[in-house]
Design an enzyme around this catalytic site. Structure first.
Site, mmCIF file in Angstrom:
data_model
loop_
_atom_site.group_PDB
_atom_site.id
_atom_site.type_symbol
_atom_site.label_atom_id
_atom_site.label_comp_id
_atom_site.label_asym_id
_atom_site.label_seq_id
_atom_site.Cartn_x
_atom_site.Cartn_y
_atom_site.Cartn_z
ATOM 1 N N ASP A 85 39.712 35.970 53.231
ATOM 2 C CA ASP A 85 39.991 36.737 52.012
ATOM 3 C C ASP A 85 40.432 35.744 50.955
ATOM 4 O OD1 ASP A 85 41.196 40.038 51.576
ATOM 5 O OD2 ASP A 85 40.982 38.552 50.010
ATOM 6 N N CYS B 234 25.512 56.068 21.439
ATOM 7 C CA CYS B 234 25.846 56.903 20.291
ATOM 8 C C CYS B 234 26.982 57.872 20.614
ATOM 9 C CB CYS B 234 24.610 57.630 19.766
ATOM 10 S SG CYS B 234 23.447 58.086 21.024
ATOM 11 N N ARG C 294 29.589 42.643 49.857
ATOM 12 C CA ARG C 294 28.961 43.430 50.931
ATOM 13 C C ARG C 294 27.487 43.076 51.072
ATOM 14 N NH1 ARG C 294 32.719 48.011 49.537
ATOM 15 N NH2 ARG C 294 33.529 48.756 51.519
ATOM 16 N N ARG D 102 50.182 50.222 51.816
ATOM 17 C CA ARG D 102 49.241 50.390 52.924
ATOM 18 C C ARG D 102 48.917 49.082 53.660
ATOM 19 N NH1 ARG D 102 47.100 49.982 48.127
ATOM 20 N NH2 ARG D 102 45.152 48.879 47.786
ATOM 21 N N LEU E 87 51.378 47.122 48.800
ATOM 22 C CA LEU E 87 52.370 47.269 49.863
ATOM 23 C C LEU E 87 52.465 48.679 50.444
ATOM 24 C CD1 LEU E 87 55.275 45.059 48.445
ATOM 25 C CD2 LEU E 87 53.379 44.379 49.904
#
Lengths: 339, 606
Positions: free
Chosen positions: B50, B175, B124, B61, B59
């Site tokens: 990562d 527009c 991904r 989760r 924090l």
């Protein structure tokens, strides 16, 4: 019920809980912050449940367990460090549980459930019990009921899991999306101009106690017809609760072979007793019921944690009243029993 | 000693786990949970990648991180925390982007399983291609709010991540943004564009002034009455907004009067626009609604309250000055990048969006709500991540056990379906799309463009943006002539030449490959005189990505790979699919799916 105390959230709370407040709103977060939760049983499942509700930002969590941390717990119990084997599971879990969220008051209690009076349990807004015998579960459930307190229980055996909820008489709000015609200006003739609006509706759900759900009468046609769905999870739960009641323990990984035979025998008895179709409760679903598998504990701890959040925040419809995770099919579903 | 307790699993699985190597891509909400499950279960060899650092909003989760870890590497802290659960496993942490030469096909081949816990499409797509090339099973996960999914991707056996076209980006006609907003989001998009016009990277597609080329306003005589010079593109010619602002010294009152007074009066003169709409109300700086309100005793957080127009004007003034100072403190030619977590930038957008909303009689929003919309924040909770990660690791166990064919996609629904199901597995694996331009044996795609205008540089952009390549090489089929090389400098001298000038014509095919992704695709050139830029065409039924869809937005809290078209960087594990089933209907077909994505900056079409 949990009072929504009108105290506003602090900046620190708003910051830490930002991503969930965006999902369930400020009111829910305030209700969470006012609620006291009891978690019974600090197995891997208990640890997962405790983690999820401590992170959510409830007022307090009490961890209750009189058992010692065992080697088998290390497969799923991440709150108790590996070097604390032999110590009380609740106490061994305390430090890490507190570190998850210093804004939540986390305590432990190491008395046995049977040594605690009813009013110990009813001090809490919601009680979540794991690892207990049927008789103990029913006692606590009924004590909670009498005081209009909410009760959940659940277990994981191997990869299989269940949850039961009794929220007694539960009021909650639900958001519903509606499509409404709109007029954008005085001469707007566009008949199809619509916008979606989210409205909040109040609802109410009535629950039954655990003994009703566990003594569901399978001779009745309305229950019988459920067999067509082909899922044996309810019976797997029955067999494993009976195993625990009878042997005073869960199936033991060290006795995998012998215990499997006992389980198969108990299965055969139940099949006969309830007159279930042959092979309905397959061997396959009864083979992986040893210990607590981390992935399954995470799954069930997630489901139970979310139901506790829903129950105390009184937002979104909670499951009524049983949830099963069948790992063979990887399906998780809700069924109502005992009503 | 790995499987720490014998008898939990059968011997076959115990053995398979003991010999496994797993790669986890992403150490966010799902990544933390996956890592915990793997470590506890006793997976002996784990690598985690990562490039992000820990933020306070993680924090609630990402439970392997605590307050004292804010600012540190997610991968490293996740590793340290997870080792405390089980010191006997071997974890290698990489604080790095997965899109890098470091992690080539041979790197991916080391693993039995790759588990994706990402939050953006670019990474991904990349990991998808790496796993296809390395022929390693990929367990792809995602959540958004209460919902989530776990999918297996295996070359030749299942659909790959790119087999189905993704839902197009949310977009609004230019527009609508410039002339006739009718929803809060239109005003928010306008406010973000205004930020870029004044302080950020100037983009002609993000014009904020009245659009006189609006087809609805056609035949308006009134417009010219304000004797503004009109340029060919229909924009009121006023140098650049930036230059004008700089000349007025970013005077908030003058800026305000121009944007919310003069420009609105100009719009009012385009009478056709207001025949069926409520006309906007121009504002005057020293007579704003809410001006005389006594300073209310505001309870609660300022973020949660809807500000009055007068308050908005004050905040507009202070944030303008702060942003101007920030811009001036930078070297010449540098610009600001809008970031939802940057106070003045967020204040500015909130104030401008609300003033404009008031003018057009659109409901005003709180700063909190505007932040969600402007920053594309996907809500994220611990429980959904725990469930999805738990299911993902159970699926991984089943793959190791040799039951890969049983590992169908599983969806976590926000609410139970008509059969009472909360986790809904698909009945069968979804077979690969034979026309997929990524995983089909003969991957092919057409590039529609005007060969007389499209330069080699544009071609490079098209391959990167449209086909998500990192470093494309292109050679003419049958001739072997290299027209585009990923080696720096090798073909740069041709960059400005058109495809026609280098001898490519209608029907020509290029063999394009990305060395890093080990991905090759045949690109047919298709001459279209009217095509202003480029467009990719496949046999898949929905349009392919087109240019300008991926606007770089805030890179500030970037959690993800740098190369490639940048995406808004949000720390949610989003990008997901949800099953949509007809209520009450038993279906044997795989249910229809809908992908929900982090939407990028909003695209304008007009």
């Amino acid at each position: 019920m949990v009072e929504n105390n009108e105290m506003e959230l602090s900046e620190a709370e708003a910051e830490q809980y930002d991503r969930q407040i965006r999902l369930w709103g400020l009111e829910s977060q305030k209700r969470l912050r006012a609620s006291k939760v009891l978690v019974i049983g600090l197995s891997g499942l208990g640890a997962e449940i405790a983690k999820n509700i401590i992170l959510s930002g409830v007022k307090s969590v009490c961890l209750l367990d009189n058992e010692k941390l065992r080697e088998t717990d290390q497969y799923s119990q991440f709150l108790a460090p590996p070097d604390k084997i032999g110590e009380n599971r609740a106490e061994a879990s305390l430090l890490r549980a507190r570190a998850l969220n210093p804004m939540v008051d986390v305590t432990s209690e190491k008395k046995a459930v049977d040594d605690l009076p009813d009013n110990f349990f009813t001090e809490f807004d919601i009680v979540c019990a794991t690892g207990l015998k049927q008789e103990q579960l029913e006692r606590i459930n009924n004590a909670c009921r009498d005081c209009n307190k909410k009760f959940l229980c659940g277990d994981v055996w191997g990869m299989f899991g269940y949850m039961f909820t009794d929220l007694v008489d539960h009021e909650y709000s639900e958001e519903i999306v509606q499509h409404k015609a709109v007029k954008r200006g005085p001469d707007d003739s566009d008949k199809n101009a619509r916008e979606t609006v989210t409205i909040t509706v109040k609802r109410r759900a009535i629950y039954v106690p655990l003994q009703n759900a566990l003594s569901a009468d399978w001779s009745k046609p309305e229950l019988r017809s459920r067999l067509r769905r082909g899922d044996p999870s309810y019976f797997v739960m029955k067999i494993l609760l009976r195993f625990r009641d009878e042997y005073n323990r869960n199936p033991d990984p060290a006795k995998r072979k012998a215990d499997t035979e006992i389980i198969f025998k108990m299965r055969n008895e139940l099949v006969k007793e309830l007159n279930l179709p042959a092979g309905f409760v397959s061997d396959a679903i009864l083979t992986d019921v040893f210990g607590i598998v981390s992935g399954a504990a995470a799954v069930m701890g997630g489901v139970i944690g979310q139901e506790i959040v829903k129950a105390v925040s009184q937002r979104e419809p909670p499951h009524n009243n049983m949830f099963f995770f069948n790992p063979v099919k990887c399906v998780g579903f809700v069924e109502l029993y005992g009503q | 000693m790995v499987a720490r307790v014998a008898g939990v699993f059968d011997e076959k699985l115990t053995e398979a786990i003991a010999n496994s190597k797993v790669l986890v891509v992403g150490a966010g909400g799902i990544g933390c949970e996956i890592l915990k499950n793997l470590v506890l279960t006793g997976f002996p060899n784990i690598e985690i990648i990562d490039l992000d650092t820990i933020d306070v909003s993680n924090l609630n989760r990402q439970f392997l991180f605590h307050k004292e870890h804010v600012g540190k590497s997610k991968a490293q802290v996740a590793k340290d925390s997870a080792l405390s659960f089980n010191p006997n496993v071997n974890i290698v942490a990489h604080h790095d982007s997965v899109i890098s030469n470091e992690y080539g096909v041979s790197y991916f081949k080391k693993f039995n399983i790759v588990m994706n816990a990402l939050d953006n499409r670019v990474a991904r797509n990349h990991v998808n291609r790496m796993c296809l090339a390395a022929d390693v099973p990929l367990v792809e996960t995602g959540t958004a709010g209460y919902a989530g999914q776990v999918e297996l991707i295996k070359k030749g056996l299942t659909q790959c991540y790119e087999c189905l076209p993704k839902a197009p980006q949310k977009s609004f006609p230019g527009c609508t943004i410039r002339n006739t907003p009718s929803e809060p989001i239109h005003c928010i998009v306008w406010a973000k564009h205004l930020f870029n016009q004044l302080f950020g990277e100037e983009d002609p597609d993000q014009n904020v002034s009245p659009d006189t080329a609006d087809p609805e306003a056609a035949g308006d005589a009134g417009a010219s009455a304000l004797n503004a010079k009109e340029s060919e593109t229909g924009n009121v010619d006023r140098k650049s907004t930036r230059m004008w602002a700089a000349e007025t010294n970013y005077d908030p009152e003058k800026l305000f009067s121009k944007l919310f007074g003069d420009d609105i009066r100009y719009l009012l003169s385009m009478e056709n626009l207001w025949k069926k709409r409520r006309p906007p109300t121009p504002l005057v700086w020293d007579n704003l609604p809410g001006k005389d309100d006594s300073p209310a005793k505001h309870s609660g957080l300022p973020d949660q309250r809807v500000w009055s127009v007068s308050e908005c004007a004050q905040i507009f003034a202070t944030s303008c000055k702060a942003l101007e100072a920030d811009l001036k403190s930078r070297p010449d030619g540098d610009h600001l990048v809008w970031d939802k977590d940057e106070k003045s930038a967020m204040d500015f957008v909130t104030a401008c969006a609300n003033v404009r909303a008031y003018i057009f009689n659109i409901p005003l929003k709180s700063r909190f709500e505007i932040k969600s919309m402007a920053g594309n924040i996907i809500p994220a909770i611990a429980t959904a991540n725990a469930i999805v990660a738990g299911l993902a690791v159970l699926r991984a166990q089943n793959i190791l056990k040799g039951n890969i064919e049983d590992c169908t996609s599983v969806y976590l629904r926000p609410k139970v379906n008509h059969r009472g199901q909360l986790f809904v597995p698909e009945k069968t694996l979804t077979t690969p799309n034979p026309k997929c331009f990524v995983c089909a044996p003969k991957a092919e795609v057409a590039l529609a463009c005007n060969l007389k205008q499209l330069t080699l540089k544009d071609l490079n952009t098209a391959l990167k943006e449209g086909l998500n390549m990192q470093a494309p090489d292109a050679a003419v089929e049958g001739k072997g002539l290299v027209v585009l090389s990923s080696e720096p400098g090798e073909t740069d001298h041709n960059n400005h030449k058109t495809l026609e000038q280098i001898g490519l014509n209608d029907g020509c095919a290029l063999l394009v490959d990305d060395f890093l992704q080990n991905f090759e695709v045949r690109v047919r050139l298709q001459q279209e005189d009217d095509e202003k830029s480029w467009r990719l065409v496949t046999d898949m039924d929905t349009p392919m990505p087109e240019p300008k869809e991926d606007k770089p937005t805030n890179g500030a809290n970037g959690s993800e790979p740098k190369p490639g078209p940048s995406r808004p960087k949000d720390d949610s594990d989003s990008d997901m699919e949800i099953i949509e089933e007809d209520e009450g209907v038993e279906t044997t077909k795989p249910p229809k799916r809908r992908r929900i994505e982090v939407s990028d900056d909003i695209v304008e079409l007009c």
